[in-house]
Design a protein around this motif. Sequence first.
Motif, PDB file in Angstrom:
ATOM      1  N   VAL A  79      27.335   3.413 -20.722  1.00  0.00           N
ATOM      2  CA  VAL A  79      27.448   2.417 -19.650  1.00  0.00           C
ATOM      3  C   VAL A  79      28.764   1.660 -19.761  1.00  0.00           C
ATOM      4  O   VAL A  79      29.240   1.088 -18.789  1.00  0.00           O
ATOM      5  N   ASP A  80      29.366   1.660 -20.949  1.00  0.00           N
ATOM      6  CA  ASP A  80      30.626   0.941 -21.130  1.00  0.00           C
ATOM      7  C   ASP A  80      31.834   1.785 -20.735  1.00  0.00           C
ATOM      8  O   ASP A  80      32.894   1.257 -20.449  1.00  0.00           O
ATOM      9  N   ASP A  81      31.690   3.095 -20.784  1.00  0.00           N
ATOM     10  CA  ASP A  81      32.826   3.975 -20.542  1.00  0.00           C
ATOM     11  C   ASP A  81      32.325   5.271 -19.917  1.00  0.00           C
ATOM     12  O   ASP A  81      31.771   6.128 -20.597  1.00  0.00           O
ATOM     13  N   PRO A  82      32.514   5.410 -18.606  1.00  0.00           N
ATOM     14  CA  PRO A  82      31.965   6.595 -17.920  1.00  0.00           C
ATOM     15  C   PRO A  82      32.554   7.909 -18.410  1.00  0.00           C
ATOM     16  O   PRO A  82      32.038   8.983 -18.094  1.00  0.00           O
ATOM     17  N   LYS A  83      33.660   7.856 -19.200  1.00  0.00           N
ATOM     18  CA  LYS A  83      34.242   9.098 -19.725  1.00  0.00           C
ATOM     19  C   LYS A  83      33.610   9.499 -21.046  1.00  0.00           C
ATOM     20  O   LYS A  83      33.866  10.589 -21.556  1.00  0.00           O
ATOM     21  N   ASP A  84      32.826   8.571 -21.614  1.00  0.00           N
ATOM     22  CA  ASP A  84      32.236   8.809 -22.927  1.00  0.00           C
ATOM     23  C   ASP A  84      30.858   9.452 -22.735  1.00  0.00           C
ATOM     24  O   ASP A  84      29.852   8.766 -22.636  1.00  0.00           O
TER      25      ASP A  84
END
Lengths: 329, 440, 293
Positions: free
Chosen positions: B332-337
């Motif tokens: 939720v903090d980093d859509p690429k993760d």
Amino acid sequence: MKNDDGAGKAITLHAGVIAVLVALNFVLPDYHHGVMARVLVLAVYAMGYNLLFGYAGLLSLGHAMFFAAGLYGAGLTMYHLNWGVPSAFIAGLVAGVLLSLVIGVLALRTKGVAFMIVTMMFAQVAYLLVYYFGTWTRGDEGLVIQQQARAIEFGATRLDLTDPTTRYMAALLLFSVVLVITLIVVRSSFGRVLVAIRENEERTKMLGYDTFANKLAAMVASGAICAAAGAAYVILFGYVGSTLASVQYSILPLLWVLLGGAATTLGPLVGTVLMYYLIDGSSDLLKAYLPGWNVSYLGIVGVALILLVLFFPKGLLGTVRDRFARWLP
Amino acid sequence: MTDNRDSSSIFRKKISRRSTLKGLGATAAGLVAGPIVAGPGFVRYAQAQSSAPIKIGFQAHRTGIGAAYGRWYEKTTNAAIKAINDAGGITGRPVEIIVEDDGTDPGRGAEVVGKFATQHKVDVAYGTLFSHVVIGSAPVAGEFKLPYFVVSEGHHVASTKLNRYVFQPGITDVKSQIQAMAPWIAANAGKKVCQIFPDFAFGYDHRDYLPPALKAQGADVVAQIAIPPTESSFTKYFPQIPSDTDVIYHVMVGPAVLTFVKELGEFYGSNRPQLFGFIDSLEAVDINSPGLEFLDGSHFWEGAPRYAQADDSDAMKAYRAAVGIDDNGASVDDPKDVSTAAHMFGCWETLYVIKKAMEDAGYKGPEDRAKLVEATEALTEFAEGPEHPQGKKTFNGKIHQCFGIQNISKVEDGKLKVVHKTSIEDGLYEPEGDYTTQAL
Amino acid sequence: MAFGPHLLLATLEGLVTAAVLALTALGLSLVFGVMRVVNVAHGEFFMLGAVLAWAVASAFGGHPAVGFVAALVVAPLIVGALALVADLLVLKRLNYNPEATIVATIGLLYIIQQAALSFYGPEARPVEAPFSYRVLLPWFGYSGYKLAVIGASILLLLATWFVLARTRIGMVMRATQYDSETAQAFGIPVDRVYAGVFAVGAMLAAVAAVLIVPTSQAHYLMGRDPLLLSFIVVIIGGLGSLRGTVVAALLIGVSDGIISVFFSPTLAKIIATLAVAMVLVFRPQGLFGTAAR
């Protein structure tokens, strides 16, 4: 050369080290007791490496293949053929001797940088062979030797090598035997020829020594000791897998020996112990102070290697010998 | 057995080692070893009090080849422990996780489990993913009689080649997964299957278990292509795929997987056979990465679905929120993760199994480990719900392995959509042994 | 697939491998030739090139070609600068002693891997190719970008050859290689030549990595195979010989593709590695090199 004045001191020192290691069995807390059993076996591996690198001056980057020869020689015979511990250990040892003989005959035709690369290549072949015979070795996953198989039976008595104390003592026994052999070898005329080859091979040759035969003998002795360590590893700790044959396990003995001091009999032990606790201890510290950095053995080993080669090229005991105790073997 | 072992030791017995320790006292130990290494191992821990936390040793792949998985295993574990502690912990005691990095290395893995048993004095060890680390560490767990709960999906536990202290109660093993896939493949993808797999142990499971499973469904494996462990380019192997292949079954793993899919795409273009793969290949990899367009319309096995599905249960929604992944299965903090959603649910579920078994056993401390093993073996079924969001499972106490439903997902519009759920029965097989006959 | 097309595909694949390998191995060979240093960290410079390519390319938006071209310029420069620092801080202080530098570069290898793990992470990440064109042959499709990699590599090799053979810089380097003490006596700043060569060697590996990374992906452990293969190429080609390196890269690259047509792949790797070891044992100057000095 005044060798004799150090002999008494050297023998006292080595007897003392073994006595301390025996005493440690009774006082070490469980964790460190278990760690030391493993470290002693790995120190045997380092001693085998040191014989070739430290004394004969041959830097191999492929010793994992000899460790693996012992590991698989003992492990596969135990797993597939249900061999007992003594015969499996001998199988591992024989595998190491044969392999080091063949590799020695080939690789010793080269020297210096070429020798390093050739040994690395052969070790890579050995590593891939583990995968190629995956049906028997289970490749990277490896095999587990069951606990009940890891025991020696003398008639009615059963010596369980998975018992912590027995295991520690078995590792210490192997370590002591190899330490004594190393001490005898380096003080023998054979050991002096090796050092002479390291310092100046051409001159040694001109003095009438068969340098190839001497180097080959060193290679086989080194291979046999490393294989003994590998065989002991699988017998005492119960696991064989290809990771233990990978490049990393060729670099580790080099690191241990460099840290403790090349061409010192006790350097391999010192280096192995220190490196273990450096990695083990620093992982807690780094976790606390550099969270999220994923600092692992990679960084620690890397920094240690560079610092050593820059500032302590002779390692700890090598430096001690230069500064304080010239008699140190 | 325990008594036998101690009395047969020709050296000083464990008991005498202990008494020597006491006799010499901590001072002596400190004098000998203290100045050299002031490790916490030299501090004698007090016996666990009833209010003291339950300690779970988490063997994490923080570095090495498994690090991408390890990070998400850690996130899931932390989320589950928070949920368990918020709800009152285990048997009323808080739970504490002690993490040690094993470098995804079996040698270090064994050392770490030893450290859990003797230094951290944890109640159980848990959380390992990579098979070689599990297999390398298992002997140590057995020797220290430390229950060891793995989340690996390997067949090693169920093969009964390990020992009585190793369990896999949170994720189905690969043999069962493969067997459950076969009927769907034969019925929907095609009858002529070409397998491409890595030439090491993970691949061998697929090599050995798929052909008989397909045969039972009237389909055949027409070719098996093993790719060596050091390979980083794959195109040259593709001509070995027979031209009459209906479906390519691929289970490549490791960082070179993207290359594999891209090159397969360049080789076939749009005119390709059906593709069926295990998502293991693309865990933690965005399915919309450049070059992966080729996967559009292909099918994957998933343990738990990566993308939020229309029919997700409330339990699944709550689990995803707790772990912190969005509808696309990314952080939720980093859509690429992108997460390892297909596997990491196993951490959550395993921790709840440990909780259940400890409560069943009335677990108080390490002296109750044998009771804990028996209580775990006595489990038979886990109902779907907040503790088991992936779905219902059965547990076979003889082989220490759980069995669950599997998802088959189709890549559509850059998302994975579940198109079929197998039944638990699809994945059942004859037990290969029985751990409960081993001594405790 | 029929045998002919199969062989064609294997050859194409082999040429791509050879193109990248020639650049990478040339860097290793240059460093060995001039400095007599075996750089075990060479594969990590390759890895850094790929990882930096990802970082640079993802910093640029818009058409993938923009980010890629930026990466092609920036990544090798950064890698070269890092190599320069490593040379000054470590190798120079060891007086380029062959055995000490091997140990030091092993240390460097681990440190670079650690840095990549800490700052880039354990994931494999893709870099988009500047263009995606699929060449359609009657039997199979092939990546147009891969063909472009072959072309780019040839250009870069020619440029390197030109610099070495036709410019003053090249002459200074050759003089240093031939006899560093005499070169020093003639006023050639040997220390600076060494530092420069080490940087250029690393940059060649980085360029090769940037070129190939769009067909694969960047990962912090990706340096090991290029290192082993480069070693093989440099050995077969003769340490320090440019022409030998290129010929050997072709031989190794193409045969790697073709051997795998006939043998089980793992066996093919075993045979290839063993063959190289034997070459080194029985012909240490390499297949194309002149007698070792």
